[in-house]
Each structure stands twice: as structure tokens, then as C-alpha cells.
Write a protein that holds these residues in place. Structure first.
Motif: not given
Lengths: 625, 100, 493
Positions: A564-565, A568, A571-572, A575-576, C159, C162, C166, C170, C234-235, C239, C300-301, C306, C310
Motif C-alpha cells: 500500500x505504501x 501511494x 501515485x504521489x 502518476x501525480x 490546498x 491547487x 487541477x 483535468x 484519477x488523481x 484532491x 495508506x491515507x 483522502x 481513493x
């Protein structure tokens, strides 16, 4: 076969069994959250309605069975719930001896536990919620029992899992309870994954998941094995078979009545019930049966060894439950779903009895620790103590208590159908069972210690009647139901009355007595906290729970959370990061381009004129040539 | 008789003068005058064509241009006055707030 | 073929009238502002329930309104609702109604502007669901997307500039692809009409080349797919969810993301069904990533929103997954999942909003034992979470069951992998409960109060909807069945 039961059939009674609990749940959760007494009254009213309907149903069904050759055929009452062109699902009831017997178990224990909880939960601020959850559980369990197809089973299977989650985490402010609840849900869900895929596979193959059709599916052998094993995955999770059993001991964080109802008598045996329901599917595959058998034996053995080393009374019974569930599963694997169901039936009563007894001790002593309970005068609680002894005798499998008969049936099945090695293993588990159950009894039998912290005059007082009453009823059931073995078999499968097999019963009883003697020698006298077995170095393994908890901890912490880490992070940063990178590039290009903008209008004009001139010249040339 | 060619030559000459003023003078007033010259060059062309082709469209447009030029001059002078008030000069090189 | 104005026009006009009234209402009458927008939402709710009941389950476009608007381009004012859009209309009106209820006290400044934008947005959403003309469809699509920018940057948090930027970029980027696709179809059909139904007829009469279908379909799919948060586009969604104010998050996750999936079905698949058949495997692969990867990232969030953001990515993956299966179960599951997820996630955001309004933080580890102070909010959140992990009884279960069943028919192995997403969901949802709601009560939160009666009404409506559709799924499936089968038969032809 609905004609057999007359025009209206028994569906009125079935409605009376299915709906009251859900109504009670709705009423309590919506209106009675603050009115605890009213909530209790509503719940118990629902419970008694259901119990009465169940008993009537049982009586009528028995009556019909008596006048009928062989087993009563199953009747279903359904309505269309979900349909597509490739399959259709019915929602409704199935009525056959199996479901009626299971209903008896569920509703009787539910009712007794609800009554018992009046005493046990006295003064708890969340009683209304507790009764709401109990009602939801009993309703869902009823739905599971009466479900005519695998999808409905799955639905209620999940719902009882939810109730288990809610009730284990009932004291949500205890971090252990919250963690245990989560563990129970996720672990069982992991098993349910298999069940779900099995269900999908069955649907895909046959477009139908009705239990009544299981006998005539005619699946290819490989597919039948596959589906059976996937269904068995669900059983492993729900009935806490090795290696997914680890949630059940942790589930003891819930209130004790919950442990008795859900984690001993009803929900955990849903898996065994499902096995019996889908028996035709399993019987079609020898591999599946062998797998079931081996999982059952391993579970029975592993859990029994762990039960021998626990100090917490609820944990002993929890591991014992796991072990007994192993018995039921192995009985099924040995080909006798009748023995399996009979053990389920007897076990439900004596294990509920043991748990409720444990609750009574804990309620009195304020501690789960066996030695602590003994110190605070467990022996003085006469009804609780002696009913616990009855339960322990049944658990150890001594005649004439119910456990003796059901274990006998299992041993006979194993002996007749399986390799002798299995038979010997199961016999040995019987010895361990007697040892750990009487270890508890002997420890509790110790004299009350005088000393600080022990309130004098407190010992000798038993719990109130609402708590001891159910104990006595269950003790009575424990003594009596064993004798019903023949009737049970006849009702369930139309088999002739079976006689006791002395060649099996005598060595089993002898081993059980041996176990009791060993327990007595270890704990019967003196203040020792360690018995002979505890001193064996090999006992370190069960003490550490066969390292399974460590293993699962490692898997979740390192593998799952690690992955999962990683996700993430990707993703951060990837992808982002790509998106932000594009944005930054555009911004950078803009800042570069903007340097051309000097702010000098005349410069702009110069460029403009220059370009126009060039263009004009180009046009001129084009036109000219 | 003055030919169309000659009218157009005067117009082109006038336009070039105006353009050069606009391109190379720094004084905003001068630039404004350059623009006026270019507009009037256009006017000469309009009138010349109108005369050569017959019809009044060209003359009407010339009058439109005169009106537009008047309006433009008014706005431009207002801007120049404000420029002077804010920057203390009418030198267009000093007015570079559009710099990116 | 001319039909006059009817109830469908009222669906998008009602919020617009609300907007007009609000513009002329002095902004100091805050309660008045709220009441006006609640009234507008209530009227659309009643209308959509009426539509739902009146809808003939035999399918086809119903309640049609069809008038010529711009002769030269062939633009028609053409509205109609089919089995796909009627439930989504109901969803939208439920979500906006509950959204207004749950931000009753949460929005403290610029109340009037907030409600104007909300109603504008929702008007666009209604318009998209009912438009059968490409031009109107596109205009409404943009109306639905743009107010979100302002909603986020003015009333948002974390944020917000931003995220707002975004999200907007998008979605506009996505709509460029959609526009290109629509223009390509327009040109291909001879620039006579922009009516989707006539497009369809013309495309049938003059089938486009394989190359055309294979390039234009993925453009439209990606364009709409961005709005449905298809991986790796998807990001913006987490956000945006996090930054947006409560009601906007509810609309955003509950309805806006469905516009993407709806657009795929209504425009891309409807016009170019062969394209779906050609690209189905790709869609399955991407959405599988959505399901599993979304769940892992959610795990993981640390911010509640968040996690939900997700989880939406993961759940929207199930919608796409169903569409990619090319069978009735998959399609029905996808359509149902749109509805179910919309209600569920709206509930989630309503609860998180209530918590954030009181505690001013959303960090999971900052909480602990807040169940003591906020039993109703936590209970509602629990319901949302359980619906999210596919608990039977809630609508999400039936949807997911159908999708996975369809998936199993088409790709047994991939389906078995995707099912793991269910366990992962259970894991992260329950972790949130364990960390934030249960456990030793943190004395820091002793001052928290439970939700107000108005918010409870919103929770009750949302939970009730999930339960009703979960217990009796035919309520949904009977409506959608005919049209989904029609669509599917064209894909498979």
C-alpha cells in the motif's frame, strides 16, 4: 413438495420466525436507543415469539415426519429477488429437517442468551444497542438457516459476520476489542472471498445455486472439486478452521453472552451447516472430502493443544470451540454429515452452557483469569460451578452426557471410512479435550483464598436467577439431548436407529478418563499454576499460537501495508508527478516565452511590420510567378 | 487632370511617413500624429477611389474615418495625459509595464 | 417528431429558477437562501420520483421533448429519459437535497453564492442526463463541471487552489477529447444534425470505417473516463474531493463522477458500440488497476477524505469493470453501481463534513474514540463504510455482485483477482473505524457534539435509499433492464 404441508404450508410460522428479530432491531435502533428497558423488552418479546414459532414448527414437522416414509422432502417458499437472462435468484425459506434442527439450536440459544444478558449486561450504558445487535444477529442467523440457495446464504453469511463485528467491538472504547473486531471481520472476509468465487463459479456453470438442485448438478469432477473447495474456504473463515482460526480467540473481547451465542453455538457453526447443506456437492469429489477431513483434524488437534495452556477461561473455551468445530468438519470429511450435525447440535448446548458459566464467573470475579476466579471463590457459586462441571463432562465426552454420543458417532464415522492414522489422531484429541476441560474444573474447584481484595461474604453468592436459569436449562439439555441420537438420525436422514459402538466408545471413554486423571494430578491439589504438560518444552509452540499471529502480523504490516505504501508512493510521485510535471513544464515554457514581451509597443510594431513585409513580398512573388 | 495613380502615390507617401513616425519616434504625441497621418493617407485613397469609380461609398467611409480619428485622438490624448501624470514623461520607452 | 416542453425541461429549469430567485434575494437572508435552494431541490426530488414511477419499464426514450433549435447546424432541443438516466436523475436529486441539508450549518460565509453555484451545477447535471442532442449535452456537461472550480477555491480547504485548478483543467482536458469525438461523428454523418438519435441512425446507414471507430471511441472513452477517474487519470479526484466543501464533495463524488460513466454509455457506447467491443480488454485492464490500486492507496491515507476519495477511485473502477465485461450482468451491475456508489459516497462525505466542521481536522490518527461523542455521525459513517465494503442489504452489494458475476462469466481469472478488492476495502474501511472512531476516547474531543436533526434527516434519506434498493434490487433493475439489454445487443452485434 409444498402440498405436503397444506395450502398455506408452514410459511406463516416461518414468517413468524424470520421477521420478528428484524422488526425488533429496527424499532430499537430507530426509536429505543435511550429506553434501555423497553429495548430489552422488545428484543425478548421478539425472541420469545420466534422461539414459540420454532417449537411449533418443530412439533408439526416432527408430526409429519413420523407419518412419512424416509426423510421429509425439502419444501421451499420463495419469491423472485434478482434475475437476469442467465440465472434467477429466489429469496425465501427452505424447510427440511436440517433447517428445522438448526433453527431449534439457533432460537433456543438466542432466547436463553437474551434472558441471561438481562443479568450480565445489567448497568451497562449501551444495553439498548446490545439488544439491537443481538436481534439483528439472531434474525440474520435465522435467515442463513432458512435460505434456499447459496446467494441468500452468502447474504446472511455476511450479515452475521457484521453482527459478529459489531458485538465483538461492542465495548468499542477498549482498543483490544476494536482490533479484535476488525481482525474477525477481515479474517472471515478473507475466507468469504473463496465462498464468493465459488458462488460465482457455480452460477457460471449452472446458472443456479438452489440447494435443492445440488444433488442433480452433474458437474464435471474437476469443477465440482474446485467449487467445493472454494465453498470450504468460506467455511474455514467462518467456522474458524486452521489456519484462519486466529480471529476466534481474539473475539473473546466481546461480552460473554455474545461469545456464547455467536462464537460458540450459532455463527461459527454456520460453516458446518453450510457443509451439510451442500453435502451432495462435496460428496461428488473425493479430493474435496479428503481436504475437509484433514483441515478438520489439524484444526481439532492444534486448537486442543492451545486450549491446554490458556489462563483465560474464555480463551480455553474459545480454543475448545475451535477444536470442536474441527471435530464437526472432520466428521463431515469422514462422510457423515449426520454425525457432524449431531455434534453441532449437542455442542451448541454444552458450549453455550460453558460460556455462559464462564460469564457468570467473570461477572462475579471481575477477571477472566482462571486462577483469579478460583481465588475469588468460584467454587462457591454452586449453580454456576456444577453446571460448568456438567458442561465439561459433556465436552470431555463422558457418558451419559450429550458430547459422548455425538463424539461416538464421529469416531465411528472416522474409523469406518478413513485411514487409521486419522482415527488415532482424533482419539488423541479426545484425550487432550478431557485434559483441558478438567484442567479448568480442577482449578476452579480450588478453595477461595482469604486475603486482601477478596470481599468476604461475597463468595458463596451465585449470580441472579436470570443468569443461572439459562444455565440450568442448558445443563438439562446437555444431559438429555444425547439420548436423542437415534431420533435425530432418523429425522435428519431417515437412517435406522443406530446403536452405540462399544468398540469405539470404550477406548474413547478410557482416554477421556485418562485426561481427567492427568488434569486432576496436575491441578487437583496444591496451588500450582503449571501442570505436567506445561513443563514440556514442546508446549512453547501452542503457547505462541503456532506463530500464526506473528505470521499474519508480518503479512499485514509488511506485505499488505508495504504494498500500500508503494502504491501511494507511485501515485504521489509518478502518476501525480507526471501531471504536475506537465503543469510545471507548461509554466516554465510560459515564463520563457514571456521574456519576448518587452513591453515596448514600438518593438512589437516593428516585428509586425517586418513580418507583414516579408509575407507581402511572398504574396507578391507568388502572384507574379 | 490628376490621375488616380498620383493620388495613390501621395497616399502611399503619406502612409509611409506616418508609419515611420509611429515606428521610430519616442514621443507619444508624435506617434499620435503619425497615426493621424496614416488615417489621412487612407482617406486620400478612399476619396480617390470614390472619384475614380463613381459613387459615394468611399466618401462616406472617409467621413467615418474622420469621426473615428477624432474619437481616437480624444482617447489617445487622454491616455497620454494620464501617462504624463503617472510617469512624468510622454516617452513611450519609459512606459514598459507590459514587460512580461 | 415535434414534442413540446414537458417534465424533463422542468428538471433542469427548476434549479435555474432557483438560481434566478437567489440572485435577487438579498444575501443577508441566509435562511431564506437555504430554504429557496432546498425548495428547488425538493421539487426536483419530487419530479424525479414521479419520473421513476411513471417510467415504462419496457424501455426506450420516454418523456421526450424534441424541437428544432438551430436549423443551419441541425441542433435540436431534444430531451428524453431512458432506463439508464431515470435512476441517475433520482440519484442527483437525492444527493443535492441531502447535500443542502448537510451543509445547512456548515457554510457560514457567502451562503447565497454557494447555493447559486450548487444549483447551477446540479442544473447542468440534470441537463446532461436528459439531453439527447450533442450540443446540449456538451453545454450542460460544461455547466456541470465549471461551478466546481469556484466551489472548491472559495469554500474549500487543504490546498484548495491547487486542487480546484487541477480538477478543472483535468475535466476540461477530458472534454476536449469528447468534443473532438463528437465533431468527428458530426462530420462523418454529413453535418446535417447534432441529434444523438439521428447520429445513431446515420451511423447505422453509413457505417464508419474500423479505423474511425477504433480511434474515436477511445478518445471519447478517455474524455469521459477522466471524469469517472479512470486510472491513470484519477488523481484530480481525491484532491478535488478533499479540497471541496461538504456538499460539493457529495455532489462531486456522488454525481459528477457518474457523469463520466454515463457519458461513456450514452455517447461513446451508444454511438460507437463496436468500439467498446474492440477496446473492452483494455478497459478491463485499466479498471482492474483502478479497483486494486485504488484500494491499496486508500489504505495508506491518513486524511479521512483522502481515504474516501481513493475508495471512490476503487469503486468507480467497478463501474468500468462492469462495462468492460460486455454482458448483461456487467452492464446492469455497472449501472447499479453508479447509483449505489453515488448514494454511499454522498453519505460518506456528509459524515466526514460533519466531523470536520466540529473537529477542524480530518487526520485519522488525531481522533480516537469519537464514537462516544458522535454516535450518530459515526453510525452513519459505519453504514457508508459497510455499504462500501459490499455488505449485503445495501445497494452496493447487489451492484458489486452483478459486476463480479458478469466478470466471472467473461474473464474468470481476472474476476477472481478483482474480488480481492472487496477484502482490501474491508481492511481499510475497518482500519478507519478502529483508529478514528473506536478505541480509548481522546479527551481532546470531549467537546464534540453530535449531528443536528437536519443532518440526521440527510443521513436517514441516504441510508434509507441504500437499504431500499439493496433489499429490493428489482426496483432498480426492472427500470434499467430493457435499455441496458438494447445497448448490449448493439455492442455484441
Amino acid at each position: 413438495m409444498a402440498e405436503l404441508y397444506g395450502p398455506l404450508g408452514l410459511s406463516c410460522l416461518l414468517h413468524g420466525i424470520f421477521f420478528p428479530y428484524f422488526i425488533a432491531f429496527g424499532v430499537i435502533i430507530l426509536f429505543l436507543r435511550r429506553w434501555e428497558k423497553a429495548a430489552m423488552a422488545v428484543s425478548i418479546l421478539a425472541s420469545s415469539t420466534v422461539l414459540a414459532s420454532t417449537l411449533m414448527l418443530f412439533a408439526r414437522h416432527q408430526g409429519l415426519a413420523a407419518g412419512h416414509e424416509g426423510v421429509l422432502p425439502a419444501a421451499t417458499y420463495t419469491l423472485s429477488w434478482l434475475s437476469t437472462d442467465s440465472a434467477a435468484f429466489q429469496f425465501g425459506y427452505i424447510l427440511d429437517p436440517l433447517s428445522v434442527l438448526m433453527l431449534i439450536v439457533v432460537e433456543v440459544v438466542s432466547f436463553l442468551v437474551q434472558v441471561y444478558s438481562i443479568g450480565y449486561m445489567h448497568g451497562d450504558p449501551g444495553r439498548a444497542r446490545f439488544y439491537a445487535y443481538l436481534s439483528l444477529f439472531s434474525g440474520s442467523m435465522t435467515g442463513l438457516v432458512v435460505s434456499p440457495n447459496l446467494l441468500q446464504t452468502y447474504i446472511f453469511w455476511e450479515l452475521v459476520g457484521l453482527c459478529s463485528y459489531l458485538l465483538i467491538g461492542f465495548w468499542w472504547h477498549k482498543p483490544e476489542a476494536a482490533a479484535a473486531a476488525k481482525k474477525a471481520f477481515v479474517m472471515t472476509r478473507f475466507g468469504d472471498l473463496g465462498l464468493f468465487i465459488g458462488l460465482l463459479m457455480l452460477l457460471h456453470a449452472k446458472g443456479n445455486a438452489a440447494f435443492t438442485d445440488f444433488g442433480t448438478l452433474g458437474l464435471p469432477a474437476g469443477l465440482a472439486t474446485c467449487i467445493s473447495l472454494l465453498i470450504f474456504c468460506g467455511v474455514i473463515g467462518k467456522s474458524s478452521q486452521f489456519p484462519l482460526h486466529v480471529w476466534l480467540p481474539d473475539a473473546m473481547e466481546g461480552p460473554t453472552p455474545v461469545s456464547a451465542l455467536i462464537h460458540a453455538a450459532t455463527m461459527v457453526v454456520a460453516g458446518v451447516y453450510l457443509l451439510s447443506r451442500s453435502a451432495p456437492l462435496f460428496l461428488a469429489s473425493e479430493t474435496a472430502m479428503l481436504v475437509v477431513l484433514s483441515f478438520g483434524v489439524v484444526t481439532a488437534f492444534v486448537a486442543a493443544t492451545m486450549a491446554c495452556v490458556q489462563r483465560d477461561i474464555k480463551k480455553v473455551w474459545a480454543y475448545s470451540t475451535v477444536s470442536q468445530l474441527g471435530y464437526m468438519v472432520l466428521a463431515f470429511g469422514a462422510g457423515s454429515s449426520q454425525a457432524s450435525m449431531f455434534h453441532l447440535f449437542t455442542h451448541a448446548f454444552y458450549k453455550a452452557l460453558l460460556f455462559l458459566g464462564a460469564g457468570s464467573f467473570i461477572h462475579h470475579a471481575g477477571s477472566n483469569d482462571l486462577f483469579e476466579i478460583a481465588r475469588k471463590g468460584g467454587r462457591g457459586m454452586r449453580i454456576t460451578f456444577w453446571t460448568t462441571v456438567i458442561g465439561a463432562l459433556a465436552l470431555a465426552g463422558l457418558p451419559p452426557f450429550s458430547g459422548f454420543f455425538s463424539k461416538d458417532a464421529i469416531l465411528v464415522a472416522v474409523k469406518e471410512n478413513c485411514h487409521p492414522l486419522w482415527y488415532i489422531s482424533v482419539m488423541f484429541v479426545g484425550f487432550l479435550t478431557a485434559y483441558y476441560s478438567f484442567r479448568v474444573v480442577f482449578i476452579l474447584f480450588r478453595k477461595q483464598e482469604a486475603g486482601p481484595g477478596v470481599a468476604h461474604g461475597h463468595g458463596g453468592h451465585d449470580s441472579p436467577l436470570v443468569m443461572t436459569g439459562p444455565l440450568m436449562v442448558l445443563a438439562l439439555a446437555t444431559i438429555c439431548v444425547g439420548a436423542w441420537e437415534g431420533g435425530f438420525g432418523h429425522y435428519l436422514s431417515g437412517a435406522p436407529h443406530g446403536a452405540l459402538h462399544w468398540d469405539v466408545a470404550i477406548p474413547a471413554t478410557f482416554l477421556a478418563l485418562l485426561g481427567i486423571v492427568l488434569a486432576g494430578a496436575s491441578f487437583g491439589s496444591g496451588g500450582r499454576e503449571e501442570g505436567v504438560l506445561d513443563r514440556l518444552p514442546v508446549m512453547e509452540i501452542p503457547r505462541r499460537k503456532y506463530y500464526l499471529d506473528d505470521f499474519y502480523y508480518w503479512v499485514t504490516q509488511k506485505i499488505v501495508l508495504g504494498f500500500s505504501f508503494l502504491c501511494a508512493y507511485v501515485d504521489r510521485h509518478f502518476v501525480d508527478g507526471a501531471v504536475n510535471g506537465v503543469a510545471d513544464t507548461v509554466r516554465w515554457m510560459g515564463s520563457q516565452w514571456s521574456k519576448m514581451q518587452t513591453g515596448q509597443v514600438q518593438q512589437y510594431l516593428n516585428v509586425l511590420i517586418l513580418i507583414f513585409s516579408i509575407l507581402g513580398f511572398g504574396v507578391y512573388l507568388t502572384v507574379k510567378f | 487632370m490628376i490621375t488616380l495613380q498620383e493620388y495613390l502615390s501621395v497616399g502611399a507617401l503619406l502612409f509611409t511617413v506616418g508609419l515611420l513616425i509611429v515606428l521610430f519616434r519616442q514621443n507619444a504625441i508624435s506617434i499620435l500624429m503619425g497615426i493621424e497621418l496614416m488615417l489621412n493617407a487612407a482617406n486620400i485613397n478612399f476619396v480617390a477611389f470614390s472619384n475614380a469609380l463613381g459613387g459615394l461609398t468611399g466618401q462616406v467611409l472617409a467621413i467615418f474615418v474622420v469621426v473615428a480619428a477624432a474619437a481616437e485622438a480624444a482617447v489617445a490624448i487622454a491616455i497620454i495625459v494620464l501617462l504624463y501624470q503617472n510617469l512624468g514623461t510622454v516617452d513611450v520607452e519609459k512606459a514598459r509595464n507590459l514587460n512580461g | 417528431m415535434e414534442h413540446g416542453f414537458g417534465i424533463l425541461t422542468s428538471m433542469w429549469v427548476t434549479p435555474m429558477i432557483g438560481v434566478l430567485i437567489l440572485i435577487f434575494l438579498p444575501s443577508r437572508y441566509e435562511t431564506g437562501v437555504r430554504l429557496v435552494s432546498l425548495l428547488a431541490a425538493a421539487i426536483t426530488l419530487v419530479s424525479s420520483i414521479y419520473l421513476y414511477i411513471q417510467f415504462d419499464p419496457r424501455g426506450g426514450f420516454q418523456f421526450e421533448e424534441n424541437m428544432l433549435w438551430i436549423d443551419y447546424f441541425g441542433v435540436r432541443y431534444h430531451h428524453g429519459a431512458d432506463g439508464l438516466s431515470v435512476p441517475l436523475l433520482l440519484l442527483t436529486s437525492i444527493v443535492i437535497f441531502c447535500g443542502i441539508l448537510s451543509s445547512w450549518d456548515g457554510i457560514k460565509h457567502r451562503v447565497k453564492e454557494f447555493h447559486i453555484l450548487m444549483l447551477l451545477l446540479v442544473s447542468g447535471v440534470f441537463g446532461v442526463f436528459i439531453s439527447l442532442d450533442a450540443v446540449f449535452f456538451f453545454i450542460f456537461y460544461e455547466i456541470a463541471v465549471l461551478p466546481m472550480y469556484l466551489l472548491i477555491i472559495v469554500w474549500g480547504s487543504t490546498r484548495k487552489e491547487y486542487s480546484g485548478m487541477k480538477l478543472t483543467l483535468y475535466l476540461l482536458f477530458g472534454s476536449v477529447f469528447v468534443l473532438i469525438g463528437l465533431i468527428a461523428v458530426y462530420v462523418h454523418t454529413g453535418m446535417k444534425t447534432t441529434d444523438l438519435l439521428e447520429f445513431k441512425a446515420l451511423l447505422a446507414a453509413n457505417p464508419p470505417s474500423d479505423l474511425f471507430v477504433r480511434t474515436i471511441f477511445p478518445m471519447m472513452f478517455l474524455g469521459f473516463g477522466m471524469l469517472a477517474a479512470i486510472w491513470p487519470f484519477h488523481t484530480w479526484s481525491p484532491d478535488g474531493h478533499v479540497a471541496a466543501p461538504t456538499a460539493a464533495s457529495m455532489l462531486h463524488a456522488g454525481v459528477l463522477m457518474k457523469l463520466g460513466a454515463f457519458g461513456i454509455l450514452r455517447v461513446a457506447v451508444y454511438l460507437l458500440p463496436e468500439g467498446l467491443r474492440y477496446w473492452a480488454d483494455m478497459i478491463v485492464a485499466l479498471s482492474l488497476v483502478n479497483i486494486i490500486y485504488g484500494a491499496f492507496v486508500a489504505m495508506h491515507q491518513t486524511d479521512l477524505k483522502f481515504v474516501i476519495g481513493y475508495s471512490s477511485v476503487s469503486h468507480m473502477g467497478i463501474v468500468m469493470f462492469g462495462i468492460g465485461m460486455l454482458n448483461y450482468e456487467g452492464f446492469a451491475g455497472a449501472a447499479f453501481q453508479m447509483f449505489a456508489h453515488g448514494v454511499m459516497t454522498a453519505l460518506f462525505f456528509a459524515c466526514v463534513g460533519a466531523i470536520y466542521d466540529r473537529a477542524h481536522t480530518r487526520q485519522i490518527h488525531a481522533f480516537g474514540g469519537i464514537y462516544r461523542r458522535m454516535p450518530i455521525v459515526c453510525g452513519a459513517f459505519l453504514c457508508g463504510g459497510l455499504a462500501g465494503l459490499g455488505l449485503p442489504g445495501f445497494a452496493g452489494f447487489v451492484a458489486e455482485f452483478l459486476v463480479f458475476w458478469g466478470a466471472f462469466k467473461a474473464h474468470p481469472v481476472i474476476a477472481s483477482i478483482a474480488v480481492v478488492g472487496l477484502v482490501l476495502t474491508a481492511f481499510y474501511v475497518l482500519r478507519v473505524f478502529q483508529r478514528a472512531f473506536f478505541g480509548e476516547p481522546n479527551p481532546k474531543w470531549d467537546g464534540l457534539t453530535d449531528s443536528s436533526a437536519i443532518q440526521n434527516t440527510a443521513y436517514a434519506i441516504l441510508i434509507g435509499t441504500m437499504l431500499v434498493f439493496g433489499i429490493w434490487p428489482r426496483l432498480f433493475l426492472d427500470i434499467a433492464q430493457a435499455d441496458l439489454n438494447l445497448l448490449l445487443s448493439e455492442v455484441l452485434r
